[in-house]
Motif scaffolding. Sequence first.
Motif, PDB file in Angstrom:
ATOM      1  N   GLU A   1       6.895  -1.144  -1.005  1.00  0.00           N
ATOM      2  CA  GLU A   1       6.726   0.000  -0.111  1.00  0.00           C
ATOM      3  C   GLU A   1       6.664   1.312  -0.891  1.00  0.00           C
ATOM      4  N   ASP A   2       7.501   1.431  -1.923  1.00  0.00           N
ATOM      5  CA  ASP A   2       7.558   2.672  -2.690  1.00  0.00           C
ATOM      6  C   ASP A   2       7.955   2.344  -4.122  1.00  0.00           C
TER       7      ASP A   2
ATOM      8  N   PRO B   1       8.611   4.754  -7.235  1.00  0.00           N
ATOM      9  CA  PRO B   1       8.621   6.109  -7.781  1.00  0.00           C
ATOM     10  C   PRO B   1       8.261   6.200  -9.255  1.00  0.00           C
TER      11      PRO B   1
ATOM     12  N   ALA C   1      12.388   0.827  -7.231  1.00  0.00           N
ATOM     13  CA  ALA C   1      11.369   0.640  -6.196  1.00  0.00           C
ATOM     14  C   ALA C   1      12.011   0.144  -4.901  1.00  0.00           C
ATOM     15  N   GLU C   2      11.302   0.394  -3.795  1.00  0.00           N
ATOM     16  CA  GLU C   2      11.733  -0.080  -2.482  1.00  0.00           C
ATOM     17  C   GLU C   2      10.747  -1.137  -2.009  1.00  0.00           C
TER      18      GLU C   2
ATOM     19  N   ARG D   1       3.214  -2.984   7.676  1.00  0.00           N
ATOM     20  CA  ARG D   1       2.976  -2.723   6.251  1.00  0.00           C
ATOM     21  C   ARG D   1       2.670  -4.022   5.505  1.00  0.00           C
TER      22      ARG D   1
END
Length: 213
Positions: free
Chosen positions: A47-48, A50, A58-59, A131
Amino acid sequence: MHEFPAYLAPSQVEVTDLVRRHPFALVVSGGGPAAAPIATHTPVIVEDMPDDSTLVGAELLGHIARKNPQWTTLRDGQPVLLVFSGPHGYVSPTAYADDPNVPTWDYAAVHLTARVTVLDDRDASMHVVARTVQELEALEPTAWDASSSLATFERIVGGVVSFRFDVIEQRAVFKLSQDKPADVRARVVAAARSRGDRYGDVASLIESVGRGA
């Protein structure tokens, strides 16, 4: 997972690419002091992220069926293991053209340790499912438009429980005949391709790692 110094990923690009292209992960959590660990196979997507130099921080998002009891054993902040398996295949000594020798297995895998957050909420689960579909459809030659099916998703989303995974550790092994000379690696690639589609991906990965060496 033990990381062999000789079989580290060529770069973070390959690690992240494996996680994104092979998202059908194994989610492993502790089963208690007297029980074996519990594991579920399910899509887990990024999802993310950075920092593009590592998946730590990370997510990731995932979901499992509500009827699956694993989710009831999870507590927010609990560490879980996410196992992503990439291309792999048996390597016969017939590809080496010398004796004596021994067979092996070429493979790529990424293990992420993450702290889990249980998202037992319809809106959160709708986001996770949407998602997940978006990420998986992006891997297809022609992406499916899910807009006409949103009402169906809304109707059945209560049947899943979703999760956020915050990654705290990354390990990766890319064991792809790096210990063999270039001519032998070429024969391993040719042998893999001759065995059919199931081995084509590992052949391509051996080639790509060879180019990066």
